[in-house]
Write a protein that holds these residues in place. Structure first.
Motif, PDB file in Angstrom:
ATOM      1  N   MET A   1       0.817  -1.210   0.000  1.00 24.36           N
ATOM      2  CA  MET A   1       0.000   0.000   0.000  1.00 24.36           C
ATOM      3  C   MET A   1       0.854   1.264   0.000  1.00 24.36           C
ATOM      4  N   LEU A   2       2.078   1.175   0.515  1.00 29.06           N
ATOM      5  CA  LEU A   2       2.927   2.353   0.622  1.00 29.06           C
ATOM      6  C   LEU A   2       3.228   2.947  -0.742  1.00 29.06           C
ATOM      7  N   LEU A   3       3.632   2.092  -1.703  1.00 19.89           N
ATOM      8  CA  LEU A   3       3.968   2.618  -3.013  1.00 19.89           C
ATOM      9  C   LEU A   3       2.747   3.147  -3.738  1.00 19.89           C
ATOM     10  N   ARG A   4       1.565   2.540  -3.502  1.00 20.04           N
ATOM     11  CA  ARG A   4       0.347   3.075  -4.106  1.00 20.04           C
ATOM     12  C   ARG A   4       0.111   4.503  -3.624  1.00 20.04           C
ATOM     13  N   THR A   5       0.307   4.720  -2.301  1.00 16.97           N
ATOM     14  CA  THR A   5       0.131   6.054  -1.741  1.00 16.97           C
ATOM     15  C   THR A   5       1.156   7.020  -2.294  1.00 16.97           C
ATOM     16  N   LEU A   6       2.413   6.572  -2.385  1.00 11.06           N
ATOM     17  CA  LEU A   6       3.465   7.433  -2.909  1.00 11.06           C
ATOM     18  C   LEU A   6       3.196   7.841  -4.344  1.00 11.06           C
TER      19      LEU A   6
ATOM     20  N   LYS B   1      16.082  21.080  -6.451  1.00  9.69           N
ATOM     21  CA  LYS B   1      15.409  21.421  -5.208  1.00  9.69           C
ATOM     22  C   LYS B   1      14.204  22.286  -5.530  1.00  9.69           C
ATOM     23  N   PRO B   2      12.981  21.850  -5.160  1.00  8.51           N
ATOM     24  CA  PRO B   2      11.783  22.624  -5.489  1.00  8.51           C
ATOM     25  C   PRO B   2      11.809  24.026  -4.873  1.00  8.51           C
ATOM     26  N   ARG B   3      11.300  24.991  -5.641  1.00  7.71           N
ATOM     27  CA  ARG B   3      11.210  26.351  -5.145  1.00  7.71           C
ATOM     28  C   ARG B   3       9.917  26.588  -4.368  1.00  7.71           C
ATOM     29  N   ALA B   4       8.955  25.681  -4.468  1.00  8.48           N
ATOM     30  CA  ALA B   4       7.673  25.842  -3.774  1.00  8.48           C
ATOM     31  C   ALA B   4       7.880  25.905  -2.264  1.00  8.48           C
TER      32      ALA B   4
ATOM     33  N   PHE C   1       8.089  16.949  -2.016  1.00  7.23           N
ATOM     34  CA  PHE C   1       9.390  16.311  -1.837  1.00  7.23           C
ATOM     35  C   PHE C   1      10.441  17.397  -1.676  1.00  7.23           C
ATOM     36  N   SER C   2      11.545  17.049  -1.035  1.00  8.42           N
ATOM     37  CA  SER C   2      12.579  18.033  -0.737  1.00  8.42           C
ATOM     38  C   SER C   2      13.667  18.092  -1.797  1.00  8.42           C
ATOM     39  N   ARG C   3      13.883  16.988  -2.517  1.00 10.18           N
ATOM     40  CA  ARG C   3      14.935  16.977  -3.528  1.00 10.18           C
ATOM     41  C   ARG C   3      14.679  15.863  -4.541  1.00 10.18           C
TER      42      ARG C   3
ATOM     43  N   GLN D   1      16.133   9.795  -8.125  1.00 14.87           N
ATOM     44  CA  GLN D   1      16.088   9.654  -6.669  1.00 14.87           C
ATOM     45  C   GLN D   1      15.259  10.791  -6.091  1.00 14.87           C
ATOM     46  N   LEU D   2      14.259  10.421  -5.318  1.00 14.24           N
ATOM     47  CA  LEU D   2      13.329  11.380  -4.741  1.00 14.24           C
ATOM     48  C   LEU D   2      13.400  11.310  -3.227  1.00 14.24           C
ATOM     49  N   SER D   3      13.624  12.445  -2.578  1.00 13.63           N
ATOM     50  CA  SER D   3      13.638  12.516  -1.113  1.00 13.63           C
ATOM     51  C   SER D   3      12.429  13.324  -0.658  1.00 13.63           C
ATOM     52  N   ASP D   4      11.633  12.757   0.270  1.00  9.03           N
ATOM     53  CA  ASP D   4      10.456  13.494   0.730  1.00  9.03           C
ATOM     54  C   ASP D   4      10.755  14.217   2.031  1.00  9.03           C
ATOM     55  N   ASN D   5       9.754  14.923   2.534  1.00  9.57           N
ATOM     56  CA  ASN D   5       9.945  15.765   3.712  1.00  9.57           C
ATOM     57  C   ASN D   5      10.017  14.967   5.009  1.00  9.57           C
ATOM     58  N   LEU D   6       9.762  13.658   4.954  1.00 11.12           N
ATOM     59  CA  LEU D   6       9.857  12.802   6.137  1.00 11.12           C
ATOM     60  C   LEU D   6      11.192  12.064   6.182  1.00 11.12           C
TER      61      LEU D   6
END
Length: 204
Positions: free
Chosen positions: A1-6, A142-145, A150-152, A166-171
């Motif tokens: 379920m994790l990847l579905r949510t992602l 790095k997103p400007r929003a 995601f952070s990077r 490679q995607l890094s999220d805020n968690l």
């Protein structure tokens, strides 16, 4: 379920545009991406926690074609399909027999569809830095929003071929996507590849 949510945020995140001048790195990355008119590949995807624990992994195949067509098909350990023709977005979960359809409007903040982004879109949406040389280069975005999903995001190339995202999220979680058996600009891909058909239902 994790990847579905992602995947819900991974493929459908929109951010406001910022009117900033495109820099040399964005121009360079955009020129590199512009050479890819279409692409097909197999992929492996891993999600790792902030302390290095493997949370989930999957494999499948993808297809991309300019301007905004994408097919992302997970085949193991479960099946899941995301595809867009640039106008509509479909998500199909065979295990739960669920199909959702909506208008597709986001491009620049969609990790795979960033392949279609222009230099202006890249510089508006991201701060971009480059590492490595011409034969093996990595671009970090790095997103400007103010409140990004995601952070990077990083894109790794070997020559002119994309090999890793490679995607890094805020968690602190990290999603790694590695591409293999990549075919680039072989021939125009059929539009039907990016449109959900009833034949997809029950497809193994």
């Amino acid at each position: 379920m994790l990847l579905r949510t992602l995947l819900l945020s991974f493929f459908v995140f929109a951010a406001p545009l910022y009117a900033t001048e495109s820099d040399a790195t964005a121009d360079e990355l955009a020129a590199l991406l512009a050479d890819t008119r279409n692409m097909q590949a197999e992929f492996s995807q891993r999600v790792v926690s902030d302390d290095g624990e493997l949370l989930e992994e999957s494999t499948g195949k993808m297809a991309f074609q300019r301007p905004h067509q994408l097919r992302w098909e997970i085949s193991a350990p479960y099946r899941y399909l995301v595809l867009t023709d640039g106008e509509s977005l479909w998500r199909y979960d065979p295990d739960f027999e669920q199909l959702s359809t909506e208008s597709f409007t986001s491009v620049a903040q969609t990790p795979m569809l960033i392949l279609a982004a222009s230099a202006l879109e890249l510089s508006e949406q991201y701060e971009i830095s480059k590492y490595g040389g011409a034969d093996s280069a990595q671009y970090k975005l790095k997103p400007r929003a103010k409140n990004p999903e995601f952070s990077r995001l990083s894109l790794s190339f070997k020559g002119r071929a994309l090999t890793k995202m490679q995607l890094s999220d805020n968690l602190g979680q990290q999603t790694d996507i590695r591409l293999r058996n990549t075919q680039i600009n072989v021939a125009p891909l059929p539009k039907s590849l990016f449109v959900f058909e009833q034949s997809e239902v029950g497809h193994e």
